[in-house]
Each structure stands twice: as C-alpha cells, then as structure tokens.
Design a protein around this motif. Structure first.
Motif, PDB file in Angstrom:
ATOM      1  N   THR A 225     -20.719  59.637 -54.002  1.00 13.90           N
ATOM      2  CA  THR A 225     -20.954  60.363 -55.253  1.00 13.90           C
ATOM      3  C   THR A 225     -22.162  61.278 -55.123  1.00 13.90           C
ATOM      4  N   VAL A 226     -23.227  60.791 -54.538  1.00 12.48           N
ATOM      5  CA  VAL A 226     -24.437  61.596 -54.339  1.00 12.48           C
ATOM      6  C   VAL A 226     -24.141  62.763 -53.392  1.00 12.48           C
ATOM      7  N   LEU A 227     -23.434  62.521 -52.314  1.00 10.23           N
ATOM      8  CA  LEU A 227     -23.095  63.593 -51.379  1.00 10.23           C
ATOM      9  C   LEU A 227     -22.217  64.655 -52.042  1.00 10.23           C
ATOM     10  N   LEU A 228     -21.264  64.222 -52.859  1.00  9.72           N
ATOM     11  CA  LEU A 228     -20.407  65.161 -53.574  1.00  9.72           C
ATOM     12  C   LEU A 228     -21.221  65.986 -54.570  1.00  9.72           C
ATOM     13  N   ALA A 229     -22.152  65.354 -55.282  1.00 12.44           N
ATOM     14  CA  ALA A 229     -23.001  66.062 -56.243  1.00 12.44           C
ATOM     15  C   ALA A 229     -23.868  67.104 -55.540  1.00 12.44           C
ATOM     16  N   VAL A 230     -24.430  66.755 -54.402  1.00  6.34           N
ATOM     17  CA  VAL A 230     -25.257  67.694 -53.631  1.00  6.34           C
ATOM     18  C   VAL A 230     -24.404  68.854 -53.135  1.00  6.34           C
ATOM     19  N   ALA A 231     -23.212  68.579 -52.672  1.00  2.00           N
ATOM     20  CA  ALA A 231     -22.326  69.647 -52.190  1.00  2.00           C
ATOM     21  C   ALA A 231     -21.942  70.590 -53.326  1.00  2.00           C
ATOM     22  N   LEU A 232     -21.636  70.058 -54.490  1.00  2.00           N
ATOM     23  CA  LEU A 232     -21.289  70.897 -55.639  1.00  2.00           C
ATOM     24  C   LEU A 232     -22.482  71.738 -56.100  1.00  2.00           C
ATOM     25  N   LEU A 233     -23.640  71.149 -56.116  1.00  2.00           N
ATOM     26  CA  LEU A 233     -24.845  71.885 -56.510  1.00  2.00           C
ATOM     27  C   LEU A 233     -25.143  73.010 -55.534  1.00  2.00           C
ATOM     28  N   THR A 234     -25.020  72.722 -54.248  1.00  2.00           N
ATOM     29  CA  THR A 234     -25.250  73.738 -53.221  1.00  2.00           C
ATOM     30  C   THR A 234     -24.258  74.880 -53.341  1.00  2.00           C
ATOM     31  N   ALA A 235     -23.013  74.567 -53.639  1.00  2.00           N
ATOM     32  CA  ALA A 235     -21.985  75.601 -53.771  1.00  2.00           C
ATOM     33  C   ALA A 235     -22.186  76.456 -55.020  1.00  2.00           C
ATOM     34  N   SER A 236     -22.784  75.877 -56.064  1.00  2.00           N
ATOM     35  CA  SER A 236     -22.945  76.621 -57.314  1.00  2.00           C
ATOM     36  C   SER A 236     -24.277  77.364 -57.424  1.00  2.00           C
ATOM     37  N   MET A 237     -25.211  77.170 -56.503  1.00  2.00           N
ATOM     38  CA  MET A 237     -26.527  77.812 -56.590  1.00  2.00           C
ATOM     39  C   MET A 237     -26.464  79.338 -56.630  1.00  2.00           C
ATOM     40  N   PRO A 238     -25.657  80.017 -55.822  1.00  2.00           N
ATOM     41  CA  PRO A 238     -25.602  81.484 -55.934  1.00  2.00           C
ATOM     42  C   PRO A 238     -25.163  81.956 -57.324  1.00  2.00           C
ATOM     43  N   ALA A 239     -24.231  81.264 -57.920  1.00  2.00           N
ATOM     44  CA  ALA A 239     -23.784  81.632 -59.268  1.00  2.00           C
ATOM     45  C   ALA A 239     -24.893  81.407 -60.289  1.00  2.00           C
ATOM     46  N   ILE A 240     -25.664  80.343 -60.134  1.00  2.00           N
ATOM     47  CA  ILE A 240     -26.782  80.067 -61.035  1.00  2.00           C
ATOM     48  C   ILE A 240     -27.858  81.137 -60.887  1.00  2.00           C
ATOM     49  N   GLU A 241     -28.151  81.562 -59.661  1.00  6.12           N
ATOM     50  CA  GLU A 241     -29.141  82.620 -59.428  1.00  6.12           C
ATOM     51  C   GLU A 241     -28.675  83.946 -60.022  1.00  6.12           C
ATOM     52  N   ASP A 242     -27.393  84.274 -59.874  1.00  7.61           N
ATOM     53  CA  ASP A 242     -26.850  85.504 -60.474  1.00  7.61           C
ATOM     54  C   ASP A 242     -26.954  85.454 -61.996  1.00  7.61           C
ATOM     55  N   ALA A 243     -26.662  84.323 -62.574  1.00  8.15           N
ATOM     56  CA  ALA A 243     -26.756  84.173 -64.028  1.00  8.15           C
ATOM     57  C   ALA A 243     -28.206  84.329 -64.488  1.00  8.15           C
ATOM     58  N   GLY A 244     -29.153  83.822 -63.707  1.00  5.43           N
ATOM     59  CA  GLY A 244     -30.574  83.977 -64.035  1.00  5.43           C
ATOM     60  C   GLY A 244     -31.002  85.430 -64.021  1.00  5.43           C
ATOM     61  N   ARG A 245     -30.556  86.179 -63.014  1.00  3.57           N
ATOM     62  CA  ARG A 245     -30.865  87.614 -62.945  1.00  3.57           C
ATOM     63  C   ARG A 245     -30.244  88.353 -64.129  1.00  3.57           C
ATOM     64  N   ASP A 246     -28.997  88.036 -64.431  1.00  2.00           N
ATOM     65  CA  ASP A 246     -28.321  88.684 -65.554  1.00  2.00           C
ATOM     66  C   ASP A 246     -29.032  88.396 -66.876  1.00  2.00           C
ATOM     67  N   THR A 247     -29.509  87.167 -67.040  1.00  2.00           N
ATOM     68  CA  THR A 247     -30.238  86.788 -68.248  1.00  2.00           C
ATOM     69  C   THR A 247     -31.504  87.614 -68.399  1.00  2.00           C
ATOM     70  N   VAL A 248     -32.258  87.769 -67.310  1.00  2.48           N
ATOM     71  CA  VAL A 248     -33.496  88.542 -67.356  1.00  2.48           C
ATOM     72  C   VAL A 248     -33.208  90.005 -67.667  1.00  2.48           C
ATOM     73  N   VAL A 249     -32.224  90.587 -67.027  1.00  6.34           N
ATOM     74  CA  VAL A 249     -31.884  91.993 -67.261  1.00  6.34           C
ATOM     75  C   VAL A 249     -31.497  92.207 -68.721  1.00  6.34           C
ATOM     76  N   GLU A 250     -30.681  91.325 -69.254  1.00 10.61           N
ATOM     77  CA  GLU A 250     -30.248  91.450 -70.644  1.00 10.61           C
ATOM     78  C   GLU A 250     -31.417  91.281 -71.614  1.00 10.61           C
ATOM     79  N   ARG A 251     -32.235  90.275 -71.410  1.00  9.74           N
ATOM     80  CA  ARG A 251     -33.358  90.007 -72.320  1.00  9.74           C
ATOM     81  C   ARG A 251     -34.406  91.109 -72.262  1.00  9.74           C
ATOM     82  N   LEU A 252     -34.677  91.667 -71.074  1.00  6.68           N
ATOM     83  CA  LEU A 252     -35.646  92.756 -70.996  1.00  6.68           C
ATOM     84  C   LEU A 252     -35.098  94.030 -71.626  1.00  6.68           C
ATOM     85  N   GLY A 253     -33.796  94.238 -71.566  1.00  7.46           N
ATOM     86  CA  GLY A 253     -33.183  95.352 -72.286  1.00  7.46           C
ATOM     87  C   GLY A 253     -33.365  95.195 -73.790  1.00  7.46           C
TER      88      GLY A 253
END
Length: 162
Positions: A7-35
């Motif tokens: 379960t822990v290994l699966l959770a780590v693998a899922l988190l690692t796979a989703s990190m680029p999407a989380i970083e993109d969402a963070g950038r999008d949030t900043v761009v929108e809020r600063l606008g």
C-alpha cells in the motif's frame, strides 16, 4: 505486513506520477491569481480617477489604497520575486514591451520572468510608480497607495503605503 508495504509503495508511485500535474496546477493558480491582482489595481486606478481632479501637490491629491496579495499555499507555486515595475524597462520585462502603464512582474521558482500589464483607466490618464520599481511581498500582502496627481497630465501614482 506485506499489504502495508504494498500500500505504501503504491501510494508513493501514485504521488510520484501525479507530481507534474500538481506543479502545473500550482503555476496555473499563480498566473490566474496574479492576473486578478492586476485587475484589482486597474479598478482601483479607475476608481480614484472617476470623480476626482488631478492636482500638482501629492499631499492634496485624491487617493485610495488597496492590498495586493501574492498567492500562497499548498496549491500555489512558490514565487521568487514579485514587483510593480515600469513595463518599458528591458530588465523587468520579457520580450513584449508596453508603452504606458505599469506591469506586475514576477518570477516563479526555477522559472523565467513573467509580467501582467496594468493598463491605465483611459488613454488620457497615465500610471507611474513613485521611486521606481515597487517590490511586493512574494509570500504575503503588500499595501499600496494610489494618488491622482498632475504630472504633465493626470497620472495615477502608485507607491508602497507606509
């Protein structure tokens, strides 16, 4: 015990796979809020000019204040630098240049410099920054003061409050 490890290994693998999407969402949030923050500054500049007359003495000028908030939190990308700057200066902008107004200039961590233009309320009214670029808090709030002065024509002069 084996189930817990799997379960822990699966959770780590899922988190690692989703990190680029989380970083993109963070950038999008900043761009929108600063606008949105740039729009708040534009509306405040329009509000101070609506029923006022520009005067030469800044202490007598119509004024208003507002708080600019940098996006923070888990879902916002970290900001290294945030400032209001003259958009015609080449060291504070990207390739595009704007002839009047101001710009909200920012750099995300490990990123390039970006800007959001702040357009004057009308063609007859300018926007200027008192004392050059105004550094803003990249991880909090900054209070700004806007005054309608006569600087060779009606101009909304923006300064850090305080």
């Amino acid at each position: 015990m084996i189930r817990v490890v799997l379960t822990v290994l699966l959770a780590v693998a899922l988190l690692t796979a989703s990190m680029p999407a989380i970083e993109d969402a963070g950038r999008d949030t900043v761009v929108e809020r600063l606008g949105t923050e740039a729009s708040h500054i534009e509306r405040a500049a329009g509000g101070v000019t609506a029923d006022s007359v520009a005067v030469a003495d800044p202490s007598l000028a119509a004024r208003t204040s507002l708080v600019v908030s940098a996006p923070t939190g888990v879902l916002a990308a970290p900001i290294d630098r945030l400032a209001l700057a003259d958009p015609t200066r080449t060291d504070t902008t990207t390739e595009a240049r704007v002839s009047e107004g101001a710009a909200l200039v920012y750099r995300l961590r490990h990123g390039s410099v970006r800007r959001v233009s702040i357009v004057p309320p009308t063609d007859a009214i300018g926007i200027s920054l008192r004392d050059g670029p105004i550094e803003l808090e990249p991880d909090g709030e900054t209070e700004l003061e806007l005054r309608l002065v006569d600087d060779g024509g009606p101009t909304v002069r923006i300064a850090r409050a305080g």
